[in-house]
Scaffold this motif. Structure first.
Motif, mmCIF file in Angstrom:
data_model
loop_
_atom_site.group_PDB
_atom_site.id
_atom_site.type_symbol
_atom_site.label_atom_id
_atom_site.label_comp_id
_atom_site.label_asym_id
_atom_site.label_seq_id
_atom_site.Cartn_x
_atom_site.Cartn_y
_atom_site.Cartn_z
ATOM 1 N N PRO A 96 2.534 -0.513 -8.972
ATOM 2 C CA PRO A 96 3.266 -1.737 -8.652
ATOM 3 C C PRO A 96 3.920 -2.387 -9.877
ATOM 4 O O PRO A 96 4.932 -3.072 -9.749
ATOM 5 C CB PRO A 96 2.212 -2.657 -8.042
ATOM 6 N N ASP A 97 3.350 -2.172 -11.063
ATOM 7 C CA ASP A 97 3.941 -2.724 -12.283
ATOM 8 C C ASP A 97 5.331 -2.144 -12.540
ATOM 9 O O ASP A 97 6.149 -2.780 -13.207
ATOM 10 C CB ASP A 97 3.046 -2.464 -13.494
ATOM 11 N N ASP A 98 5.592 -0.939 -12.013
ATOM 12 C CA ASP A 98 6.918 -0.338 -12.160
ATOM 13 C C ASP A 98 7.955 -1.139 -11.371
ATOM 14 O O ASP A 98 9.101 -1.257 -11.780
ATOM 15 C CB ASP A 98 6.931 1.115 -11.675
ATOM 16 N N GLY A 99 7.552 -1.644 -10.199
ATOM 17 C CA GLY A 99 8.420 -2.487 -9.384
ATOM 18 C C GLY A 99 9.509 -1.768 -8.617
ATOM 19 O O GLY A 99 10.087 -2.327 -7.691
ATOM 20 N N ILE A 100 9.817 -0.536 -8.991
ATOM 21 C CA ILE A 100 10.924 0.202 -8.375
ATOM 22 C C ILE A 100 10.752 1.688 -8.660
ATOM 23 O O ILE A 100 10.188 2.066 -9.685
ATOM 24 C CB ILE A 100 12.275 -0.311 -8.938
ATOM 25 N N SER B 120 0.824 -1.215 0.000
ATOM 26 C CA SER B 120 0.000 0.000 0.000
ATOM 27 C C SER B 120 0.857 1.263 0.000
ATOM 28 O O SER B 120 0.506 2.253 -0.647
ATOM 29 C CB SER B 120 -0.967 0.011 1.178
ATOM 30 N N LEU B 121 1.969 1.242 0.697
ATOM 31 C CA LEU B 121 2.867 2.397 0.709
ATOM 32 C C LEU B 121 3.498 2.578 -0.673
ATOM 33 O O LEU B 121 3.585 3.695 -1.179
ATOM 34 C CB LEU B 121 3.932 2.226 1.785
ATOM 35 N N PHE B 122 3.920 1.485 -1.294
ATOM 36 C CA PHE B 122 4.472 1.570 -2.641
ATOM 37 C C PHE B 122 3.432 2.171 -3.589
ATOM 38 O O PHE B 122 3.737 3.050 -4.395
ATOM 39 C CB PHE B 122 4.915 0.195 -3.130
ATOM 40 N N ASN B 123 2.183 1.689 -3.489
ATOM 41 C CA ASN B 123 1.079 2.202 -4.316
ATOM 42 C C ASN B 123 0.866 3.697 -4.155
ATOM 43 O O ASN B 123 0.396 4.348 -5.082
ATOM 44 C CB ASN B 123 -0.225 1.492 -3.961
#
Length: 120
Positions: free
Chosen positions: A107-111, A99-102
């Motif tokens: 998420p498809d970026d991955g980084i 959720s923090l990454f989002n």
């Protein structure tokens, strides 16, 4: 004199609420949460991070566990809690809950690249 006293107090209060810029940063990735190195269970919806091993320092729980950090990336900011260790991360890098990454990236970026610091 009264104005300068009020101004000084306002500046001091703002400085106390603002994290000190230490310049940590680098790559951010994400991982599936669960029982973390700090000894507590977490959910993918929690705003938590796994700190790189060099800064985590070791121990159970490690001395950085439960500390709050501020993260800046892609024109956004968020506050998170250190709840785990990332042994594959280099110094300054973080592994984020999904959720923090989002909050910052797809998420498809991955980084993505970010900066962060401890919240005083």
């Amino acid at each position: 004199m009264f104005f300068s006293t009020i101004f000084a107090a306002s500046v001091a209060a703002l400085a106390a609420a603002t994290p000190v810029k230490r310049g940590f940063g680098g790559r951010a990735t994400f991982y599936a949460t669960g029982l973390g190195a700090c000894g507590e269970w977490n959910n993918d919806s929690d705003y938590i991070v796994a700190l790189n091993s060099e800064q985590y320092i070791g121990g159970y729980p490690g001395p950085e566990c439960f500390k709050k950090i501020q993260i800046w990336a892609n024109g956004k900011t968020a506050t998170a809690t250190i709840m785990d260790e990332c042994p594959t991360c280099s110094y300054g890098q973080l592994d984020l809950s999904p959720s923090l990454f989002n909050h910052f990236a797809n998420p498809d970026d991955g980084i993505f690249e970010m900066t962060w610091d401890y919240v005083n």
